[in-house]
Design a protein around this motif. Structure first.
Motif, PDB file in Angstrom:
ATOM      1  N   ILE A 122       0.851  -1.182   0.000  1.00 26.92           N
ATOM      2  CA  ILE A 122       0.000   0.000   0.000  1.00 26.92           C
ATOM      3  C   ILE A 122       0.891   1.236   0.000  1.00 26.92           C
ATOM      4  CG2 ILE A 122      -1.940  -1.106   1.168  1.00 26.92           C
ATOM      5  CD1 ILE A 122      -1.054   0.296   3.749  1.00 26.92           C
ATOM      6  N   TYR A 123       0.343   2.356  -0.455  1.00 29.87           N
ATOM      7  CA  TYR A 123       1.073   3.613  -0.489  1.00 29.87           C
ATOM      8  C   TYR A 123       0.663   4.421   0.732  1.00 29.87           C
ATOM      9  CZ  TYR A 123       3.503   7.553  -2.570  1.00 29.87           C
ATOM     10  OH  TYR A 123       4.397   8.571  -2.813  1.00 29.87           O
ATOM     11  N   VAL A 124       1.634   4.842   1.524  1.00 32.09           N
ATOM     12  CA  VAL A 124       1.355   5.588   2.752  1.00 32.09           C
ATOM     13  C   VAL A 124       2.242   6.826   2.843  1.00 32.09           C
ATOM     14  CG1 VAL A 124       0.589   3.576   4.064  1.00 32.09           C
ATOM     15  CG2 VAL A 124       2.997   4.204   4.091  1.00 32.09           C
ATOM     16  N   LYS A 125       1.776   7.785   3.655  1.00 32.55           N
ATOM     17  CA  LYS A 125       2.543   8.996   3.962  1.00 32.55           C
ATOM     18  C   LYS A 125       2.524   9.193   5.468  1.00 32.55           C
ATOM     19  CE  LYS A 125       1.535  11.765  -0.111  1.00 32.55           C
ATOM     20  NZ  LYS A 125       1.015  13.068  -0.562  1.00 32.55           N
ATOM     21  N   PRO A 126       3.588   9.749   6.039  1.00 37.68           N
ATOM     22  CA  PRO A 126       3.539  10.107   7.459  1.00 37.68           C
ATOM     23  C   PRO A 126       2.605  11.304   7.651  1.00 37.68           C
ATOM     24  CG  PRO A 126       5.775  10.363   6.580  1.00 37.68           C
ATOM     25  CD  PRO A 126       4.888   9.975   5.455  1.00 37.68           C
ATOM     26  N   ARG A 127       1.935  11.364   8.790  1.00 36.55           N
ATOM     27  CA  ARG A 127       1.006  12.476   9.033  1.00 36.55           C
ATOM     28  C   ARG A 127       1.783  13.711   9.452  1.00 36.55           C
ATOM     29  NH1 ARG A 127       0.189  14.083  14.225  1.00 36.55           N
ATOM     30  NH2 ARG A 127       0.612  12.574  15.855  1.00 36.55           N
ATOM     31  N   LEU A 128       1.120  14.864   9.344  1.00 35.23           N
ATOM     32  CA  LEU A 128       1.721  16.119   9.786  1.00 35.23           C
ATOM     33  C   LEU A 128       1.890  16.106  11.299  1.00 35.23           C
ATOM     34  CD1 LEU A 128      -0.330  18.688   7.689  1.00 35.23           C
ATOM     35  CD2 LEU A 128       2.038  18.001   7.324  1.00 35.23           C
ATOM     36  N   ARG A 129       2.937  16.752  11.792  1.00 31.68           N
ATOM     37  CA  ARG A 129       3.131  16.862  13.248  1.00 31.68           C
ATOM     38  C   ARG A 129       1.968  17.601  13.882  1.00 31.68           C
ATOM     39  NH1 ARG A 129       8.247  15.728  15.167  1.00 31.68           N
ATOM     40  NH2 ARG A 129       9.800  15.471  13.557  1.00 31.68           N
ATOM     41  N   ASP A 130       1.564  18.716  13.270  1.00 29.34           N
ATOM     42  CA  ASP A 130       0.444  19.503  13.778  1.00 29.34           C
ATOM     43  C   ASP A 130      -0.344  20.002  12.569  1.00 29.34           C
ATOM     44  OD1 ASP A 130      -1.330  21.156  15.057  1.00 29.34           O
ATOM     45  OD2 ASP A 130       0.179  22.367  16.071  1.00 29.34           O
TER      46      ASP A 130
END
Length: 80
Positions: free
Chosen positions: A4-12
């Motif tokens: 699957i293709y994923v991205k890390p979430r924003l810190r805030d």
């Protein structure tokens, strides 16, 4: 195992200039880039998704070199 293709979430979410979380790959320990990456759908990745550290994303569209070269050639013919 499927990928699957994923991205890390924003810190805030209110301050996007702070960057994204540092989430490492299970296989080699290298961080997943902010642009996202194709990873195996393992229990580790499922936990990161469930905890909100990663988010599912759509992979960027792939452009073939042949299509790009053809567009460049057509653009050159129109200018002449």
């Amino acid at each position: 195992m499927p990928s699957i293709y994923v991205k890390p979430r924003l810190r805030d979410a209110k301050k996007p200039d702070q960057g994204v979380l540092l989430v490492r790959r299970e296989s080699d320990g290298k961080p997943i880039p902010a642009e996202g990456a194709l990873v195996e759908h393992t229990p580790y990745i499922r936990r990161r998704l469930r905890d909100g550290d990663l988010v599912r994303a759509t992979a960027p569209a792939k452009t073939s070199r042949a299509k790009t070269a053809a567009k460049d050639a057509n653009a050159g013919e129109k200018e002449a």
